[in-house]
Design a protein around this motif. Structure first.
Motif, PDB file in Angstrom:
ATOM      1  N   GLU A 149       0.836  -1.209   0.000  1.00  0.00           N
ATOM      2  CA  GLU A 149       0.000   0.000   0.000  1.00  0.00           C
ATOM      3  C   GLU A 149       0.868   1.255   0.000  1.00  0.00           C
ATOM      4  O   GLU A 149       0.578   2.225  -0.687  1.00  0.00           O
ATOM      5  CB  GLU A 149      -0.933  -0.001   1.217  1.00  0.00           C
ATOM      6  CG  GLU A 149      -2.016  -1.044   1.100  1.00  0.00           C
ATOM      7  CD  GLU A 149      -2.825  -1.213   2.379  1.00  0.00           C
ATOM      8  OE1 GLU A 149      -3.737  -2.043   2.375  1.00  0.00           O
ATOM      9  OE2 GLU A 149      -2.545  -0.515   3.390  1.00  0.00           O
ATOM     10  N   LEU A 179      -4.700   1.721  -8.339  1.00  0.00           N
ATOM     11  CA  LEU A 179      -5.140   2.570  -7.226  1.00  0.00           C
ATOM     12  C   LEU A 179      -5.281   4.023  -7.676  1.00  0.00           C
ATOM     13  O   LEU A 179      -6.252   4.704  -7.354  1.00  0.00           O
ATOM     14  CB  LEU A 179      -4.137   2.470  -6.060  1.00  0.00           C
ATOM     15  CG  LEU A 179      -4.425   3.351  -4.855  1.00  0.00           C
ATOM     16  CD1 LEU A 179      -5.712   2.894  -4.153  1.00  0.00           C
ATOM     17  CD2 LEU A 179      -3.268   3.321  -3.861  1.00  0.00           C
ATOM     18  N   PRO A 224      -8.793   0.307  -5.880  1.00  0.00           N
ATOM     19  CA  PRO A 224      -7.912  -0.314  -4.891  1.00  0.00           C
ATOM     20  C   PRO A 224      -7.871  -1.822  -5.105  1.00  0.00           C
ATOM     21  O   PRO A 224      -8.893  -2.432  -5.431  1.00  0.00           O
ATOM     22  CB  PRO A 224      -8.556   0.034  -3.555  1.00  0.00           C
ATOM     23  CG  PRO A 224      -9.911   0.554  -3.852  1.00  0.00           C
ATOM     24  CD  PRO A 224     -10.050   0.772  -5.321  1.00  0.00           C
TER      25      PRO A 224
END
Lengths: 249, 321
Positions: free
Chosen positions: A14, A98, A103
């Motif tokens: 992430e 993203l 996502p």
């Protein structure tokens, strides 16, 4: 003695994804890279393997850079007597999805079986939320891949990873993937259908899987060919221009 | 092509055949499948077996029954990846139940890992094992060499080290719920364990974490031994905070029997993910012996949790204490 708890790969993915600025429409921006070191004298045979791996479509993209001692990439200098191979990391895909508002949940990296040139099933998997070390980094040196055989005969095993996206994003994601293929990102293996396991990997309800070849396949192929490589744990982002297309090398 | 539930049954049949030392008949197979929750009619068993024969995964031995072929073994190691994530630990948990070791009387069985090396390298492997154990990087103070075992091919020699799952057996027998969490690499500074460099949760991988670290060349047990600075392998277990006293008492008894753990125990330990309600128990792994051998350039193959053996058989031999 206390220090900050170790970070698991799902978390690091992430963080990397947030740094990816690559825009496929302009073919510019930052991508995530893998860097491996090898002995200087192996550089020429390494280059040959990279070309073969690319020809077989087993690289994330045809962008790759070979570095000699003293050259710098992402703030890291190649030590004397060594050389570097830098490729685009497959997690770049998660980052740019993203950025387009999709996502992904990165499931894991593993070993994928290839039969008659077609991906068949994952045979090993390390889930990103359960490891602090990049699965494809450790799996590249386990004698579990047979990339050279896949390139010659279409049967064997390669490194690959898999993520899932919500089925609401199916259309948008497939458009981005199509665009990427045009730009030399050859590494997308398969996009599954909603709720259907992809290459043996189940997906969450209302999600679909996307499998991608690992960025470290060239390094694993080198290990198979007797060229010892060390994949550096550190990763980061660099402008995509720093990685020329293979034909420009 | 067979899919879904059938694939699970096939995988279980392959596993049962793998464990059996002799050819197995359809009737016995169907009983063992039922033990594992798969109730099949005779016809269904016959159907699966002929499918497996056709695929070359099994082979009929006269009228006696079937055995697994090398292709069958490979299939067993490849099929149903999702189901095999976490399988490593389920297999080890079986051994926890089978290790009957009682630390207060130093009797019963302990679980072991089996390492196989060529006879020519046998002595060097023994030296590597001794080196790691003597320096305190083992889980137990001894190991055992064995030659006459069907699993050790001619021209090879076997080494048995105590598998740390023995600890789980002892603790659960005493009513302590214990969970094997991670296999990790821990840095050693001035001869002391420092911080973890990497962790892999056993429940998130199809390959043993410690074997992964060893083959990727990510250990330096040798320099930890010689210079007090290096990288060793350790396991992390979790127990409820309330079980601390019982656990410490049990560990004390095990130490008297020659076990060398824990490295540390606590709620907030090193750089481990913390959980205020659980204690982490960190122990060096017997796999440090194997890591040391591999670092020395020796070729070994290790089966983690290869079986159980009476404690007396391993406590008496090749002691390094």
């Amino acid at each position: 003695m206390m220090s900050l708890p170790l970070k698991f790969v799902s978390h690091r993915i992430e963080e990397y994804a947030l740094q990816v600025t690559y825009d496929p429409e302009e073919d510019r921006g930052h991508v995530i890279y893998n860097l491996s070191l090898l002995q200087e004298e192996d550089l020429e045979s390494a280059m040959r393997i990279v070309r073969d791996v690319a020809r077989a479509g087993l690289m994330v993209s045809d962008r790759v850079r070979l570095l000699v001692a003293g050259e710098k990439i992402g703030g890291f200098m190649i030590p004397a007597g060594q050389a570097g191979v830098c490729t685009i990391c497959s997690l770049t895909l998660d980052g740019l999805l993203l950025r387009k508002g999709i996502p992904t949940r990165s499931i894991g990296g593993g070993i994928l079986e290839i039969e008659d040139w077609e991906p068949r099933r994952f045979i090993h998997l390390i889930q990103y939320e359960h490891t602090t070390i990049d699965p494809l980094q450790v799996l590249a040196s386990q004698d579990l891949t047979s990339i050279l055989e896949v390139m010659q005969m279409g049967n064997g095993t390669i490194l690959a990873n898999v993520r899932e996206v919500h089925m609401e994003a199916e259309h948008a994601a497939s458009q981005i993937l199509d665009l990427l293929v045009e730009l030399g990102f050859m590494g997308v293996l398969e996009m599954g259908a909603p709720n259907i396991p992809l290459l043996g990997m189940p997906v969450s309800p209302h999600y679909l899987g996307i499998a991608m070849v690992g960025g470290t396949n060239p390094m694993a192929a080198m290990n198979e060919g007797g060229i010892k490589t060390t994949t550096l744990a550190m990763k980061g982002v660099i402008p995509v221009e720093e990685l020329p297309h293979l034909e420009e090398c | 092509m067979i899919h879904g539930e059938s694939e699970r049954k096939i995988l279980e049949i392959l596993r049962i055949l793998k464990e059996s030392k002799e050819p197995m008949g359809a009737k016995r197979l169907s009983e063992l499948m039922a033990d594992r929750g798969y109730v099949l009619t005779d016809r269904a068993v016959q159907y699966y077996l002929s499918y497996l024969d056709r695929r070359g995964f099994t082979r009929k031995i006269g009228n006696v029954g079937r055995v697994l072929t090398p292709r069958g073994v490979a299939e067993m190691e490849r099929a149903l990846v999702e189901e095999r994530v976490g399988f490593i630990i389920s297999e080890l948990e079986r051994l926890a139940y089978r290790s009957t070791f009682d630390p207060s009387s130093a009797t019963g069985d302990v679980a072991y890992n089996l390492t196989i090396a060529s006879e020519t390298e046998g002595e060097a492997v023994a030296a590597a094992f001794e080196e790691a154990i003597k320096a305190g990087y083992g889980f137990f103070s001894g190991y055992r060499q064995l030659d006459r075992d069907p699993r050790v091919p001619r021209g090879y020699t076997g080494f048995i080290t105590v598998c740390s799952i023995t600890m789980d057996g002892v603790l659960q027998r005493r009513g302590v719920p214990v969970r094997v969490a991670y296999g990790g690499r821990i840095s050693v500074q001035d001869g002391e364990a420092g911080t973890f460099l990497d962790l892999i949760d056993y429940r998130g991988t199809t390959i043993d974490p410690l074997q992964l670290f060893i083959s990727a060349g990510l250990t330096s047990v040798g320099s930890a031994i010689s210079e007090g600075k290096g990288i060793a392998l350790a396991n992390v277990r979790k127990i409820p905070v309330q079980a601390e006293e019982e656990t410490r008492g049990t560990i004390g008894l095990m130490q008297e029997c020659g076990f060398s753990f824990p490295v540390a125990m606590g709620v907030e330990l090193f750089n481990l993910p913390s959980d205020p309600y659980r204690l982490s128990v960190v122990a060096f792994s017997g796999m440090n012996c194997v890591a040391r051998a591999v670092e020395r350039g020796l070729t070994v193959r290790t089966e983690i949790g290869a079986g159980t053996i009476p404690f007396s058989k391993i406590a008496g031999s090749n002691e390094s204490r």
